[in-house]
Design an enzyme around this catalytic site. Structure first.
Site, PDB file in Angstrom:
ATOM      1  N   HIS A 101      40.523  29.342  33.568  1.00 56.94           N
ATOM      2  CA  HIS A 101      40.736  30.673  34.156  1.00 56.94           C
ATOM      3  C   HIS A 101      39.562  31.593  33.777  1.00 56.94           C
ATOM      4  CE1 HIS A 101      42.497  34.583  34.976  1.00 56.94           C
ATOM      5  NE2 HIS A 101      43.341  33.940  35.778  1.00 56.94           N
ATOM      6  N   GLU A 173      38.886  31.176  42.716  1.00 58.92           N
ATOM      7  CA  GLU A 173      39.178  32.529  42.218  1.00 58.92           C
ATOM      8  C   GLU A 173      37.879  33.286  42.037  1.00 58.92           C
ATOM      9  OE1 GLU A 173      43.071  33.452  39.989  1.00 58.92           O
ATOM     10  OE2 GLU A 173      41.598  32.751  38.585  1.00 58.92           O
TER      11      GLU A 173
HETATM   12  C1  PEP Z   1      44.966  35.399  38.032  1.00 60.71           C
HETATM   13  O1  PEP Z   1      45.239  35.758  36.906  1.00 60.71           O
HETATM   14  O2  PEP Z   1      44.719  34.224  38.238  1.00 60.71           O
HETATM   15  C2  PEP Z   1      44.943  36.379  39.120  1.00 60.71           C
HETATM   16  C3  PEP Z   1      44.672  35.958  40.304  1.00 60.71           C
HETATM   17  O3  PEP Z   1      45.235  37.689  38.825  1.00 60.71           O
HETATM   18  P1  PEP Z   1      45.474  38.873  39.889  1.00 60.71           P
HETATM   19  O4  PEP Z   1      46.402  38.336  40.947  1.00 60.71           O
HETATM   20  O5  PEP Z   1      46.105  39.959  39.076  1.00 60.71           O
HETATM   21  O6  PEP Z   1      44.159  39.233  40.444  1.00 60.71           O
END
Ligand code: PEP
Length: 259
Positions: A101, A173
């Site tokens: 992450h 992400e």
């Molecule tokens: C995450 O922690 O993987 C995340 C996507 O957080 P958020 O949805 O708050 O951006």
């Protein structure tokens, strides 16, 4: 890109929340209210709370929600103060673990070598892995998204054979979207998914990659869920803040279900 063959996967990452067992109990009450008796046929739901709440989660015996860890250590056991192994997490009811992450990379200095060791430990223990990759805002501005994804995937997956590929889910992400109010357009998400698929196909094979899910993560809210995870080619989403509000979280699941 053609429609996904997979059941969609929606993962809630509670991060370091909530602050007490009593608050987590109230959270579980709300989650139960939103999901009781519901058969989410097209969606697998996973909640990743802090490991200290695993037992409390398992006591609720959710039929339609699985348990995941936010992180694990790569060693099996021993003198590693403060750490939790993949085996411990599995023995306490988890089926999944997140790894790599962006917050682990940023605040705990995790690099691809560490992520690779953790990923191997997750797979060795029989857990399924949810591997996060993504570029920073600067990297996107300088057109580095594809090379960054390539480096992250190649190094994180080094030495992990094709037979394990189906137990790994990749989350795209973009760091500039996590914890902000920014989300990429559906074209940008799809573009990243195509890049990731190409890299994975070189590492494994087209057939192996068909069994892998690719999710989107970063500021998913019910109003933009359609943009990032309802697209027929998408396999789901990793959700941070909105997973702390069961009503909103399940609203996203329903949007995916109704598609
Ligand atoms: C995450 O922690 O993987 C995340 C996507 O957080 P958020 O949805 O708050 O951006």
């Amino acid at each position: 890109m053609r429609k996904t063959m997979h059941k969609k996967l929606i993962v809630g990452n509670l991060k370091m929340n909530p602050v007490s067992p009593a608050e987590f109990g109230r959270y579980l009450d709300m989650l139960e209210k939103e999901t009781k008796g519901k058969n989410f046929e097209k969606t697998e739901i996973v909640i990743c709370p802090p490991a200290i709440y695993f037992r409390q989660f398992s006591e609720r015996k959710f039929k339609n929600i699985k348990l995941g860890a936010q992180d694990v250590y790569w060693e099996y056991q021993g003198a590693y103060t403060g750490e939790i192994s993949a085996g411990m997490v599995k023995a306490n009811g988890a089926e999944y673990s997140i790894v790599g992450h962006s917050e682990r990379r940023k605040y705990f200095g995790e690099n691809e070598e560490i992520i690779n060791s953790k990923l191997k430990a997750i797979l060795r223990s029989g857990l399924k892995a949810i591997l996060c990759v993504g570029e920073s805002g600067e990297e996107r501005k300088s057109n580095q998204t594809a090379p960054v994804l390539k480096k992250q995937l190649e190094k994180s997956l080094a030495g992990i054979g094709i037979g394990k590929a189906e137990y790994i889910t990749i989350v795209y992400e973009p760091i500039w979207a996590v914890g902000t109010d920014k989300t990429p357009s559906s074209d940008e998400v799809l573009e990243a998914k195509i890049v990731i698929k190409k890299i994975l196909t070189v590492l494994y094979s087209k057939k192996a990659v068909e069994k892998m899910k690719i999710l989107y993560g970063g500021s998913v809210k019910s109003f933009c869920a359609g943009q990032v995870c309802v697209d027929p080619a998408m396999d789901g989403a990793l959700i941070g803040r909105e997973s702390l509000a069961p009503y909103e979280f399940i609203k996203i699941v329903k949007i995916v279900e109704e598609k």
